[in-house]
Motif scaffolding. Sequence first.
Motif, short mmCIF file in Angstrom:
data_model
loop_
_atom_site.label_atom_id
_atom_site.label_comp_id
_atom_site.label_asym_id
_atom_site.label_seq_id
_atom_site.Cartn_x
_atom_site.Cartn_y
_atom_site.Cartn_z
N ILE A 88 32.26 51.48 42.77
CA ILE A 88 33.03 49.93 41.98
C ILE A 88 32.81 50.31 40.62
O ILE A 88 33.16 49.36 40.04
N LYS A 89 32.74 51.41 40.09
CA LYS A 89 32.79 51.70 38.46
C LYS A 89 34.09 51.30 38.03
O LYS A 89 34.15 50.66 36.94
N PRO A 90 35.46 51.68 38.52
CA PRO A 90 36.48 51.54 37.90
C PRO A 90 37.02 50.32 37.89
O PRO A 90 37.39 49.55 37.04
N TYR A 91 36.46 49.47 39.10
CA TYR A 91 36.55 47.87 39.21
C TYR A 91 35.78 47.16 38.05
O TYR A 91 36.16 46.33 37.38
N ILE A 92 34.44 47.71 37.89
CA ILE A 92 33.76 46.89 36.96
C ILE A 92 34.23 47.10 35.57
O ILE A 92 34.29 46.06 34.81
N GLU A 93 34.96 48.39 35.18
CA GLU A 93 35.71 48.63 33.87
C GLU A 93 36.76 47.55 33.70
O GLU A 93 36.90 46.93 32.55
N CYS A 94 37.32 47.29 34.70
CA CYS A 94 38.59 46.44 34.79
C CYS A 94 37.97 44.82 34.30
O CYS A 94 38.46 44.15 33.71
N LEU A 95 36.91 44.57 34.90
CA LEU A 95 36.32 43.26 34.78
C LEU A 95 35.77 43.02 33.22
O LEU A 95 35.94 41.91 32.76
N LYS A 96 35.55 44.07 32.73
CA LYS A 96 35.06 43.98 31.24
C LYS A 96 36.19 43.83 30.24
O LYS A 96 35.86 43.83 29.07
N MET A 97 37.44 44.00 30.89
CA MET A 97 38.53 44.05 29.62
C MET A 97 38.77 42.62 29.23
O MET A 97 39.72 42.72 28.13
N GLY A 98 38.53 41.55 29.84
CA GLY A 98 38.98 40.29 29.53
C GLY A 98 40.39 39.99 29.62
O GLY A 98 41.23 40.07 28.64
N LEU A 99 40.81 39.73 30.98
CA LEU A 99 42.43 39.79 31.21
C LEU A 99 42.98 38.44 31.39
O LEU A 99 43.73 38.35 32.18
N GLU A 100 42.38 37.18 31.26
CA GLU A 100 42.75 36.04 31.27
C GLU A 100 44.22 35.53 31.17
O GLU A 100 44.49 34.60 32.07
N ASN A 101 44.78 36.20 30.46
CA ASN A 101 46.07 35.77 30.00
C ASN A 101 47.09 36.98 30.84
O ASN A 101 48.26 36.74 30.45
N ARG A 102 46.63 37.53 31.73
CA ARG A 102 47.50 38.49 32.47
C ARG A 102 48.51 37.76 33.41
O ARG A 102 48.01 36.60 33.96
N PRO A 103 49.92 38.04 33.67
CA PRO A 103 50.68 37.54 34.53
C PRO A 103 50.05 37.76 35.98
O PRO A 103 49.56 39.01 36.28
N ASP A 104 50.26 37.12 37.10
CA ASP A 104 49.80 37.25 38.36
C ASP A 104 50.42 38.29 39.12
O ASP A 104 51.73 38.77 38.76
N GLY A 105 49.63 39.20 39.69
CA GLY A 105 50.16 40.30 40.33
C GLY A 105 50.10 41.77 39.32
O GLY A 105 50.78 42.92 39.75
N SER A 106 49.79 41.55 38.32
CA SER A 106 49.53 42.77 37.28
C SER A 106 48.60 43.71 37.76
O SER A 106 47.53 43.25 38.05
N VAL A 107 49.19 44.85 37.57
CA VAL A 107 48.19 46.29 37.91
C VAL A 107 47.41 46.58 36.76
O VAL A 107 47.75 46.70 35.70
N VAL A 108 45.94 46.20 36.65
CA VAL A 108 45.24 46.56 35.69
C VAL A 108 44.82 47.88 35.65
O VAL A 108 45.10 48.54 34.45
N LYS A 109 44.53 48.56 36.73
CA LYS A 109 44.21 50.00 36.68
C LYS A 109 44.52 50.75 37.94
O LYS A 109 44.56 50.06 39.11
#
Length: 197
Positions: A88-109
């Motif tokens: 789950i570490k890569p997923y947790i890294e994404c959670l810490k990025m602060g991505l509230e304004n991303r378009p729906d369906g955006s690949v974060v990592k």
Amino acid sequence: MESILLRIRVRRGVNLAVRDTLSSDPYVLVTMGEQKLKTRVVKNNCNPEWNDELTLSITDLETPITLTVFDRDTLTSDDKMGDAEIDIKPYIECLKMGLENRPDGSVVKRIQPSHENCLSDESSCVWTNGKIVQDMCLRLRNVECGKIVVQIEWINFPGCKGLIGDEAKNGSLDVEASKGLLGVEGKRGLFGVEAAN
């Protein structure tokens, strides 16, 4: 130590090993530390569709999440059909990025399969409907064949502080008001799926 809640959707198995005469009656046991949850049994199917949602209380990012597939037997002990771990570490890294304004369906990592994980294919953390989800196909170890398809998602609830600075970096998490949501010592999931015996 406080915890966060992680939803694991155990979607399906692919080309699972035969443990009965012509097929298997598979189910998945998810373990993390003392927590043990399991899916329902799908009879006579080596490509089962579970679509079961299980919820774990995460208090330490270093504690492995293991999925073990078993074949349910009536007269003898259940046969093991392989296992895999969720990193789950890569997923947790994404959670810490602060991505509230991303378009729906955006690949974060994107996470590639390697000898350090159980991924059989590339896995992506995706921003969808105001949250991050990660779909993954995991190759089973200690068995001749088989994969399991799962999705993970952080569960937000009122009072949740999320990942807090140095505590998150040190592998511990801080969340308010999460006690009691999983029942006695995390033995029952939020969605009514019974804990393993």
